[in-house]
Design a protein around this motif. Structure first.
Motif: not given
Ligand SMILES: [Zn+2]
Lengths: 196, 88, 866
Positions: C381-394, C418-425
């Motif tokens: 799964d993604g996080d075992a290998a390392g975190r996979t970031f969808v929104d780097l800003h958030r 729910y995730t705050t993805i896309g809510t950054g500057a």
């Protein structure tokens, strides 16, 4: 009563307004105490009867000005005009012009002296249009506006009557007395970049 | 900000105008002759269509005259400005 | 150093500058952004993740930048700007930001302004295409505005009349009817910004049409540890070379999903970047591009992707994990390690992000269907290998999206919240397409079926200072002043804001406080004479043959029978029957009338009158003219007011019969042409003298002079309020709130039963016939405590909540006439409850009060008749 005790709403700022700018940028001048009469005519009013009292034909097109000498008649709306002219000297309750127009117009025409309702600020020079564009959303480009045109609109947060006098360009701003100090301070601020 | 065509002054920013609600809602000629339901309808109820809507505006900062337009409530397209209550 | 010795069409190599970042100085060139300058100096870590604190580097080249936010400390300073949009100047000082910047605590003294422009065409983007379109339009005689975000406009169009070329200008919003808003950054690139020049300008453009020539938006795919410094958009990496002559890395792995990324690889290779590998998730790529790369000796692998990174001790990329992947982005074999300091990733290109329209951006162009949005390592799964970031800003990850879907969020708008993805500057420019792709995969729906989240203007953050423009300080809102204002200021009167008007509040003597001054002023008016500046009252002159009939329809009481020379008080209601305004109207002549309105309602009343005249009753011959500012008004009130007016107007017969209450006269007052109205808002004998406004100050000074022998006392709005409240005169908007009828105010005497008027029909409505309506009453309090307005009235103190509220206090004062506190209140069934004991709850404390009639002073009205 011998001393003229009239005081313009811009008495405290007239000096500052006059001192700012130059012919290469923008200049301001208050024209205090000009006579102003609002004319409103009923639908059936024979406004042509006013020709003799005014020595001009009232313009029919909204936003147009008819002039003779220093007298201007601004058409602000259908059957609504603002007539302005040079100050009258004596302290009176009502300007002589208003009385004459009421007499000439009869019952179907209202002539209300509003000389002290607004004061007059002329804005002139190559940057005059720029200064106004900082607070006025009306298209004042030569192809949309020009000498002989007028309109009511907002300048900054004040309601004004705006009239173009010439191609310098010179714009005449008529602002209500209570807003005059605010608008003069705003104009001085808006001109900062052009007058250095 | 809408750009509203005043029949007398031409197009101006929305901030120069005041909204006058749905057009064609006449003040009853004799209010005492209408029942409570009809009076309440006049006072409080307006249509709210999705699409073309006849509405009134008054050019408060300009010529101060009333007029109607057709405005599309989705696209905000405005058509056919016409004076109310007087001829030009 | 990774600056090339030549190239970079946006930098001016003849103008070297020095910038300071996190305390260290770096050389750069005019035209660099802070991002390109840092890359040129090998600075890889620019910021840190907002929650994870992980090191972050430059990821993009423009407004899409999700990582490299900095705090600008030089000049005016800005708390949080992407380094990709900060133009350098000599002496620029900035600091890295961990997610959020800090607002400066020193005042921002820079100038900001707004300007309007009208044109037939706005061109967004000042490149070759944009300027060609602009030149064509200008040639047709159209007015054109060109907005170019960067410093550089293509040099193909001359400045000319009717063409406005704006560089450093970003279109931040496009709205209805051709309304375009753009931010011009005018001095941010200057080390010494002139004080007279606005730092930024907000352009308000009305355009016939808008042409957007900006290039599209590049979308990445996500993979484990994709947030490390060294991971960058492929197109951005190539542009750092061509725009700034900067190598974004020395050894690159290109992670491609589209042909443009392969072209970017060629640019990097041309500039001398070693290519560790060029990977493309697609099974096949155009032979020309692949052969071109292979011809340079580059290892090109189709059906491959980056599925992880290794970092050095600073957290920056030192190697990419490379594996073959299936069409879902799953690794199908053990990853291989390729050493590199740059991973240049590009999944697809979407529409331009710059336009500022409120749009739902499509998830991806159709040509990229089939290119996965996220790469997963084999068997993990993604996080075992390392975190996979969808929104780097958030700092939001693939695991966050998976969690959102697990708990039932399937619509992109829900996942966003729910995730705050896309809510950054950055408005999630690089994150939203990845999120949509992941969501499509997790929910088994095609991306095209997912409704994208909404992008809203402003396209890039706009400061509040710029939005305010010059509407700050004294210019924040107009201060309307009367002709007497200079006197009020010179005499140190405190002001009360009434709408936009500045009105004298009270007139303290010596070190009096407000209570002491107001009590003295009240006593003066009740026992001697006082004067106030009443110029702010609204005044409307009505002329025409039908004014009387019109006023009968507008006021609740009858006006058409009013005789010339007389004045009448009237109440105006909306059609729902609720009180809207009140005031007096004088009949100046057969067909001229002068109406007064409350200070705050003058414009609304004129609008109201004209609405009826223009829309419902055009047959009535009535014409309205606002004369509020034309007249200055001095009120002279009190038992000695007649003496003062007599001294000022010796020719005016002031006898009670010659000049009775509610009449007016034209006269010379203090040598000035005037109208004198015998009206009273205090209950005392009183006059209001009106002169054309430019005589206002002279009149005021002469009234004070003439009043000296009588001890004339200047009073302000507070005393006016107390005096009128003692008389039970309500103030519309203070004692009423839009739910109050004239009957509720005890003014049935002013409501005609004989004629029709606006609002009358509503008095028959059930709601207005209820017997528990709130009605205006007076309250007299026990003790010395003034009950403040807003206090709730209850029948018993204490009690278990919810305690029933019987009404509320609308005005509360100390009465010098009663020598005790009193108040006006709206009370259920109030008119039947005079004499009842109630409690007014003020700040948790119950004050005992006795209900009275609203009029607590001179109910017979003998005093006003003098
Ligand atoms: Zn208009």
């Amino acid at each position: 009563m011998t001393v003229d005790v009239r005081r313009s709403p811009l008495a405290e700022l007239a000096g500052e307004l006059a001192a700012v700018g130059g012919p290469g940028s923008v200049r301001f001048a208050e024209r205090p105490f000009r006579v102003q009469v609002e004319l409103r005519a009923a639908a059936d009013a024979p406004v042509s009867r006013l020709y003799e009292a005014l020595a001009l034909m009232l313009p029919r097109g909204v936003g147009y000005v008819a002039s003779t000498g220093d007298r201007d008649a601004l058409c602000l709306a259908p059957r609504w005009w603002l007539v302005t002219q040079s100050p009258e000297p004596a302290p009176v309750l009502e300007s002589a012009l208003a009385g004459r127009l009421r007499t000439a117009g009869g019952a179907a025409v209202s002539a209300v002296d509003v000389s002290a309702q607004r004061t007059t600020i002329d804005v002139t020079g190559p940057n005059a249009r720029d200064v106004l564009a900082h607070g006025c959303s009306v298209d004042l480009h030569p192809r949309a506006f020009g000498p002989g045109r007028c309109t009511q609109t907002a300048l900054a947060k004040a309601q004004v009557v705006l009239q173009q006098l010439d191609r310098a360009p010179t714009f005449r701003v008529l602002v209500r007395a209570s807003f005059a100090r605010y608008l003069a301070e705003w104009l001085l601020d808006a001109a900062t970049e052009y007058v250095g | 900000m809408l750009y509203i065509p005043c029949p007398w002054c031409g197009p101006r920013d929305e901030t120069e105008f005041r909204y006058g609600g749905e057009a064609g809602v006449a003040y009853p000629a004799d209010p005492d002759a209408v029942d409570d339901a009809a009076w309440s309808e006049y006072l409080f109820v307006r249509s709210n269509p999705k699409g073309w809507f006849e509405e009134r505006w008054v050019h408060t900062s300009g010529c101060r005259r009333w007029f109607t337009v057709r405005r599309h409530t989705v696209s905000y397209e405005i058509r056919d400005p016409r004076p109310i209550g007087e001829s030009t | 150093m990774t600056r090339l010795t030549s190239g970079g069409d946006r930098v001016d190599r003849s103008r070297p500058v020095t910038v300071t970042f996190d305390g260290a100085d770096y050389p750069a060139y005019a035209g660099d952004t802070l991002a390109s300058a840092l890359l040129a100096n090998g600075v890889r870590t620019v910021a840190r993740g907002i929650y994870t604190g992980r090191p972050r580097g430059v990821f993009g080249i423009g407004a899409e930048e999700p990582n490299a936010f900095v705090q600008v400390e030089s000049g005016t300073g800005e708390p949080m700007l992407p380094a990709t949009l900060v133009e350098v100047y000599d002496g620029l000082r900035a600091r890295s930001v961990a997610g959020k910047g800090r607002l400066s605590d020193v005042p921002d003294n820079a100038r900001y302004d707004h300007k309007t422009a009208h044109c037939e065409l706005v061109v967004v983007g000042g490149g070759m295409d944009g300027l060609r379109i602009a030149a064509e339009a200008a040639g047709r005689g159209e007015r054109v505005v060109v907005c170019e975000s960067s410093r550089v406009l293509a040099a193909t169009l001359q400045e000319q009349d009717d063409v406005l070329l704006l560089n450093r200008t970003t279109v931040v919003g496009q709205y209805d009817h051709g309304y375009v808003v753009a931010v011009e950054r005018r001095t941010d690139h200057l080390p010494d910004a002139p004080e007279t020049v606005a730092r930024q300008r907000l352009w308000h453009v009305r355009a016939g049409r808008v042409v957007d020539t900006t290039k599209g938006m590049e979308h990445p795919y996500a993979f484990p540890d994709n947030d490390r410094p060294g991971v960058m958009l492929a197109g951005a990496a190539a542009e750092y070379v061509t725009w700034y002559g900067v190598l974004p890395g020395r050894v690159a792995v290109v992670a491609s999903g589209n042909d443009d990324a392969l072209r970017a690889a060629l640019v990097l290779a041309d500039a001398g970047v070693a290519l560790g590998a060029v990977l493309d998730t697609r099974p096949e790529v155009p032979a020309g591009l692949a052969d071109g790369l292979r011809g340079l000796g580059v290892d090109v692998r189709t059906g491959h992707a980056v599925c992880g990174t290794d970092a050095d001790s600073d957290g920056a990329v030192v190697a990419a994990h490379v594996a073959p992947v299936d069409e879902h982005g799953r690794g199908t074999a053990e990853p291989q390690l390729i050493r590199c300091d740059l991973v240049a990733v590009s999944r697809a290109w979407g529409p331009p992000p710059w336009s500022g329209q409120q749009v739902r951006t499509p998830g991806g162009a159709s040509t990229t269907v089939g290119v996965p949005s996220v790469i997963r390592v084999p068997d993990g799964d993604g996080d075992a290998a390392g975190r996979t970031f969808v929104d780097l800003h958030r700092d939001a990850t693939l695991a966050d999206v998976e969690r959102a879907v697990r708990v039932g969020m399937t619509h992109p708008e829900h996942v966003k919240r729910y995730t705050t993805i896309g809510t950054g500057a950055d408005q999630g420019r690089t994150a939203n397409p990845v999120m949509l792709g992941v969501l499509a995969e997790l929910t088994g729906r095609p991306t095209a079926e997912l409704e994208p989240t909404t992008s809203r203007p402003p396209a890039v953050p706009v400061s509040f200072a710029l939005l305010a423009g010059r509407d700050r300080g004294r210019l924040a809102d107009p201060e309307r002043v009367t002709p007497m204002h200079p006197w009020h200021v010179a005499h140190g009167l405190p002001f009360e804001d009434v709408g936009q008007w500045r009105r004298p509040w009270y007139a303290p003597r010596g070190d009096e406080d407000m209570d002491e001054a107001v009590r003295r002023e009240c006593r003066a008016v009740r026992t001697g004479v006082g004067t106030m500046d009443a110029s702010t009252l609204g005044k409307i002159e009505l002329q025409g043959r039908d004014v009387g009939a019109f006023l009968d329809r507008i006021y609740t009481n009858l006006f058409s029978t009013l005789k010339v020379g007389r004045i009448k008080y009237g109440v105006m209601c909306h059609a729902d029957g609720m009180v809207f305004d009140d005031g007096t109207t004088a009949r100046l002549s057969e067909d001229r009338w002068l109406m007064s309105t409350t200070t705050g309602n003058a414009a609304a009343v004129l609008d109201w009158l004209e609405e009826w005249l223009f829309t419902e009753w055009p047959e009535l011959d009535v014409r309205c003219t606002s004369v509020t500012d034309h007249w200055a008004t001095v009120a002279i009130a009190g038992p000695r007011s007649r003496d003062v007016v007599a001294a000022l107007a010796p020719d005016l017969d002031l006898g009670a019969e010659a000049f009775p209450f509610m009449t007016f006269r034209e006269a010379t007052v203090a040598g000035l042409p005037a109208r004198v109205f015998r009206i009273s808002f205090s209950g005392e004998l009183a006059y209001e003298v009106n002169v054309p406004a430019w005589y206002g100050l002279a009149l005021w000074e002469r009234v004070l002079e003439a009043g000296k022998p009588y001890g004339i006392t200047v009073y302000g709005t507070e005393t006016m309020h107390v005096l009128r409240a003692e008389k039970g005169f309500p103030i519309v908007g203070q004692d009423t709130d839009g739910t109050v009828t004239p009957q509720d105010l005890g003014m049935s005497w002013a409501v005609s039963k004989r004629k029709s008027f606006v609002g009358k029909r509503s008095y028959g409505r059930e709601e207005n016939l209820r017997d528990d309506r709130k009605q205006l009453v007076g309250l007299v309090a026990d003790g010395d405590r003034v009950v403040p307005e807003g206090a709730q009235l209850v029948v018993a103190p204490g009690g278990v909540p919810p305690v029933p509220m019987a009404g509320h206090v609308t005005s509360g004062y100390w009465s010098t006439a009663l020598e005790q506190p009193f108040a006006l209140a709206l009370l259920e069934r109030g008119s039947e409850r005079h004499g009842e004991r109630l409690y007014a709850v003020d700040d948790g404390e119950a004050v005992a009060v006795t209900v009275t009639a609203p009029v607590c002073y001179d109910p017979e009205g003998a005093r006003r008749d003098g």
